[in-house]
Enzyme design. Structure first.
Site, PDB file in Angstrom:
ATOM      1  N   GLN A 306      44.008  40.192  33.595  1.00 18.44           N
ATOM      2  CA  GLN A 306      42.620  40.659  33.579  1.00 18.44           C
ATOM      3  C   GLN A 306      41.744  39.866  34.544  1.00 18.44           C
ATOM      4  O   GLN A 306      40.924  40.438  35.281  1.00 18.44           O
ATOM      5  CB  GLN A 306      42.053  40.556  32.162  1.00 18.44           C
ATOM      6  CG  GLN A 306      42.687  41.520  31.176  1.00 18.44           C
ATOM      7  CD  GLN A 306      42.113  41.373  29.780  1.00 18.44           C
ATOM      8  OE1 GLN A 306      41.254  40.522  29.531  1.00 18.44           O
ATOM      9  NE2 GLN A 306      42.575  42.199  28.859  1.00 18.44           N
ATOM     10  N   GLY A 367      48.473  27.685  45.732  1.00 12.32           N
ATOM     11  CA  GLY A 367      48.888  26.741  46.757  1.00 12.32           C
ATOM     12  C   GLY A 367      49.197  27.404  48.081  1.00 12.32           C
ATOM     13  O   GLY A 367      48.937  26.849  49.154  1.00 12.32           O
ATOM     14  N   GLU A 390      25.067  32.431  66.682  1.00 13.98           N
ATOM     15  CA  GLU A 390      24.093  33.526  66.859  1.00 13.98           C
ATOM     16  C   GLU A 390      22.942  33.434  65.858  1.00 13.98           C
ATOM     17  O   GLU A 390      22.344  34.440  65.477  1.00 13.98           O
ATOM     18  CB  GLU A 390      24.763  34.907  66.745  1.00 13.98           C
ATOM     19  CG  GLU A 390      25.977  35.109  67.610  1.00 13.98           C
ATOM     20  CD  GLU A 390      25.668  35.063  69.092  1.00 13.98           C
ATOM     21  OE1 GLU A 390      24.479  35.049  69.447  1.00 13.98           O
ATOM     22  OE2 GLU A 390      26.611  35.018  69.882  1.00 13.98           O
TER      23      GLU A 390
END
Length: 411
Positions: A306, A367, A390
């Protein structure tokens, strides 16, 4: 990295197949793309699919494969929506899709598109003389000559309006002095568009900001590759010193006469950064979803947990919002109704969202998420650079804030 390693980000890695492109367009944002734009997008996809693991190796070694980077020009992928009779026209949507797709494949190459096309080529097309364009426009567009855009200085980043590099007239020559920093392609043997302040009290344009076309082989120009980067390691940025650089009178770009002209180039490329962030985020989401479907823990795939499904849903939510920003941004630009601060908002939102998606993807891979061969870690690091260049997050926020309040917080 071992010699046996072969995959690139998004390809197979030991024990897992992360190569398949996934359908990330949950809201069908890109289903109605015109055929001409889709052809450009497909060309960018083909380029990315042909990379192999070369950019991963370059990123790992902090090397700049200039030949590969410039081959983007041979595929006609540098034009970035620039309108010019001598360039292939890309619609704003096609230009955005190229930025997205190349960044999805590799962030350093995405930055090459931004530097060579979005900054250097756009500057020449917008402000160069007919003679300058005749000599340099096609070589830059085809990737035959690397191009750089030199505005940022060691002491003037966000404060770029404080430009300290100077240009003075001596007879029939211009003489440039100063320094520039973080200049992509600035030490690659090509040409650099250098922005400088006129330092001549007797000149009618004293204190005006001008742009100069500088061949990097000219005496007094020194470009030194900046080492120690942990982001965009597959492209070189340079520290440039200009020590009495002498240029002919016609080296100045006649159309560039103020800092506002430099800002117009930056405004135009800000949309590209929003698209680039989308490409990075797409790669991270694809890797996380594929990995979750294949990685088994506690006797079942990660995707059946879940908590994992919730994380994937959160990533998709943010990715879809990024897609909607980009698509509408392109539509606004096509109609001629795009305001600079709207581009700022897209960059502000998308680089922040890309950061969150990359962090979640890296965590989901456990990992393996820190290994270069799985792709997510390189994208996560590269997003840090586009989040800054930017115009930083703070600068974008202040530009937007000034627009919505009518009050400037800059002074």
């Amino acid at each position: 990295m071992s010699d046996e390693f072969q995959p690139r980000p998004g390809q197979s890695v030991p024990g897992y197949d992360l190569a398949e492109r996934l359908d990330t367009d949950y809201y069908a944002v890109f289903t109605d793309i015109p055929a001409a734009d889709r052809e450009v997008w497909n060309r960018a996809k083909a380029f990315v699919d042909g990379l192999g693991d070369r950019m991963q190796r370059a990123w790992d070694a902090a090397e700049y494969p200039l030949d590969l980077a410039m081959s983007l020009g041979a595929h006609d992928l540098f034009n970035d929506g620039i309108e010019h009779p001598d360039l292939t026209f890309f619609s704003p949507l096609a230009a955005g899709l190229v930025n997205m797709e190349i960044s999805r494949g590799d962030g350093s190459l995405g930055t090459v598109v931004a530097v060579q096309g979005g900054l250097a080529l756009r500057t020449l097309a917008a402000y160069g003389s007919a003679e300058q364009q005749a000599r340099w426009l096609s070589p830059l567009a085809r990737g035959e000559v690397p191009g750089a855009f030199a505005l940022t200085e060691p002491d003037h980043g966000s404060d770029s309006v404080g430009l300290a590099t100077t240009a003075r007239r001596e007879g029939d020559e211009w003489v440039l002095d100063g320094a520039k920093k973080w200049i992509g392609n600035g030490a690659s043997g090509g040409v650099t568009f250098v922005w400088a302040r006129v330092d001549d009290p007797d000149a009618p344009e004293h204190d005006a900001v001008r742009c100069f076309l500088v061949e990097q082989s000219v005496p007094g120009y020194t470009g030194t590759v900046i080492g120690g980067k942990a982001s965009l390691r597959g492209i070189h940025q340079a520290l440039i010193t200009l020590d009495g650089v002498r240029l002919p009178a016609d080296a100045v770009l006649p159309g560039a006469r103020s800092f506002k002209d430099a800002s117009r180039v930056l405004y135009a490329t800000r949309s590209g950064v929003a698209w680039s962030a989308l490409g990075h985020a797409t790669a991270c989401y694809e890797a996380a979803l594929s990995y979750a479907q294949q990685r088994t823990q506690f006797g079942k795939p990660l995707a059946r947990f879940q908590m994992v499904q919730e994380r994937l849903a959160q990533m998709l939510e943010e990715l879809t919002a990024m897609q909607l920003y980009c698509r509408h941004l392109a539509d606004l630009e096509r109609s001629g109704g795009l305001r600079p601060t709207q581009a700022s908002l897209a960059k502000y939102h998308n680089t922040r969202a890309a950061r969150r998606i990359a962090q979640t993807a890296r965590d989901l891979l456990g990992g393996n998420g820190i290994l270069i061969e799985y792709g997510v870690m390189t994208h996560m690091a590269d997003i840090e650079a586009i989040h800054t260049y930017e115009g930083t997050e703070s600068i974008q926020a202040l530009l937007i804030g000034r627009d919505i309040t009518g009050m400037s917080a800059f002074a």
